[in-house]
Write an enzyme that holds these catalytic residues in place. Structure first.
Site, PDB file in Angstrom:
ATOM      1  N   TYR A 165       0.829  -1.215   0.000  1.00  0.00           N
ATOM      2  CA  TYR A 165       0.000   0.000   0.000  1.00  0.00           C
ATOM      3  C   TYR A 165       0.861   1.262   0.000  1.00  0.00           C
ATOM      4  O   TYR A 165       0.681   2.149  -0.849  1.00  0.00           O
ATOM      5  CB  TYR A 165      -0.946   0.013   1.200  1.00  0.00           C
ATOM      6  CG  TYR A 165      -1.906   1.188   1.171  1.00  0.00           C
ATOM      7  CD1 TYR A 165      -3.084   1.127   0.433  1.00  0.00           C
ATOM      8  CD2 TYR A 165      -1.630   2.371   1.853  1.00  0.00           C
ATOM      9  CE1 TYR A 165      -3.963   2.204   0.375  1.00  0.00           C
ATOM     10  CE2 TYR A 165      -2.496   3.456   1.800  1.00  0.00           C
ATOM     11  CZ  TYR A 165      -3.666   3.372   1.065  1.00  0.00           C
ATOM     12  OH  TYR A 165      -4.531   4.444   1.008  1.00  0.00           O
ATOM     13  N   LYS A 169       1.325   4.075  -3.225  1.00  0.00           N
ATOM     14  CA  LYS A 169       0.995   5.503  -3.233  1.00  0.00           C
ATOM     15  C   LYS A 169       2.234   6.347  -3.578  1.00  0.00           C
ATOM     16  O   LYS A 169       2.116   7.406  -4.198  1.00  0.00           O
ATOM     17  CB  LYS A 169       0.383   5.923  -1.884  1.00  0.00           C
ATOM     18  CG  LYS A 169      -0.976   5.266  -1.583  1.00  0.00           C
ATOM     19  CD  LYS A 169      -2.063   5.610  -2.610  1.00  0.00           C
ATOM     20  CE  LYS A 169      -3.443   5.110  -2.180  1.00  0.00           C
ATOM     21  NZ  LYS A 169      -4.500   5.403  -3.154  1.00  0.00           N
TER      22      LYS A 169
END
Ligand code: NAP
Length: 242
Positions: A165, A169
């Site tokens: 994750y 990003k």
């Protein structure tokens, strides 16, 4: 004749994406709510139409080439141009698993939605965005994508070490800069937004911010004037470090 501005928000059937869609529609945009599931997408659009807003479900699974191309074709047939694209769809997996052990399937799955999704959707909708006099693209990032924040022991997210994750990003942030530079000659501004830690299904509603607060920065970047920034990374407090 006044031009009705159009917007697409991916992952708009719930959470922050739904609130961004509601806000843009309330500002007068014809909003297409990207959602992969007909039932959830139609229900979300109907909820906004019941409030008198110009909102429509657009079938769009951001991990699927065919779905994305077909969504762009449907939009082209209906509007011809696109003024705003908010790449909001995202998933969070692998939290609590050591980066030394996160199964590669999880990492790939997260990248497919959070990185390749926005790239795929942006490229597919680019011809429509070029048709706008002032296209705006917002990438829904996270402060967990800020490498500098995660290296700062004083940062509230320092201990959150989700390999897939967080790095997805960071990759999205890098893609934001790359796409922004290429899109600039067409008058298109591209920025990354961090909504802050927000109560949604993504985190079992543990976030301390509301979706209304979270949507604010994305709506601001989606509706930037001519003098607004591009290739930037912002949250509610202003500029974030990459
Ligand atoms: P959410 O409530 O879980 O909503 C995520 C949305 O993405 C849903 O509409 C979901 O649709 C959609 N989605 C997932 N996979 C998709 C796919 N393959 N194709 C199309 N849509 C897909 O999460 P949220 O908190 O609102 O998150 C929105 C964005 O903000 C994400 O990019 C997230 O990473 C980012 N963000 C959130 C927080 C936070 O604290 N909540 C913080 C920083 C950044 P389904 O209903 O079909 O699954």
């Amino acid at each position: 004749m006044t031009h009705t501005k159009t917007a697409v928000v991916t992952g708009a059937n719930k959470g922050i994406g739904f609130e961004i869609a509601r806000r843009l529609a309330a500002e007068g945009y014809r909003v297409f709510l990207g959602a992969r599931d007909r039932g959830r997408g139609e229900a979300a659009a109907a909820k906004l139409r019941a409030q008198g807003l110009d909102a429509h479900w657009l079938e769009l699974d951001v991990t699927d080439d065919e779905s994305t191309i077909s969504a762009a074709e449907k939009l082209a047939a209906q509007t011809g141009t696109l003024d705003v694209l908010v790449n909001n769809a995202g998933i969070a997996e692998g939290f609590g698993i050591s980066p030394l052990e996160e199964p590669i399937e999880i990492t790939k799955k997260v990248y497919e939605v959070n990185v390749f999704g926005p790239i795929r959707v942006t490229q597919a909708f680019m011809p429509l965005l070029k048709g706008s006099k002032a296209g705006r693209i917002v990438m829904m990032s996270s402060e967990l994508g800020s490498i500098q924040s995660l290296l700062d022991p004083g940062n509230e997210f320092y201990a959150i070490n989700a390999l897939g994750y967080n790095s997805s990003k960071s990759a999205l942030n890098a893609a934001t800069v790359s796409i922004a530079k290429a899109a600039e000659p067409f008058g298109i501004k591209v920025n990354a937004a961090d909504p802050g830690y927000t109560a949604t299904e993504m985190n079992g509603n543990s976030g301390y911010r509301t979706v209304e607060q979270a949507a604010e920065v994305a709506v601001k970047l989606a509706t930037l004037g001519e003098d607004g920034p591009t290739a930037g990374y912002f949250n509610h407090n202003g500029v974030l470090p990459w």
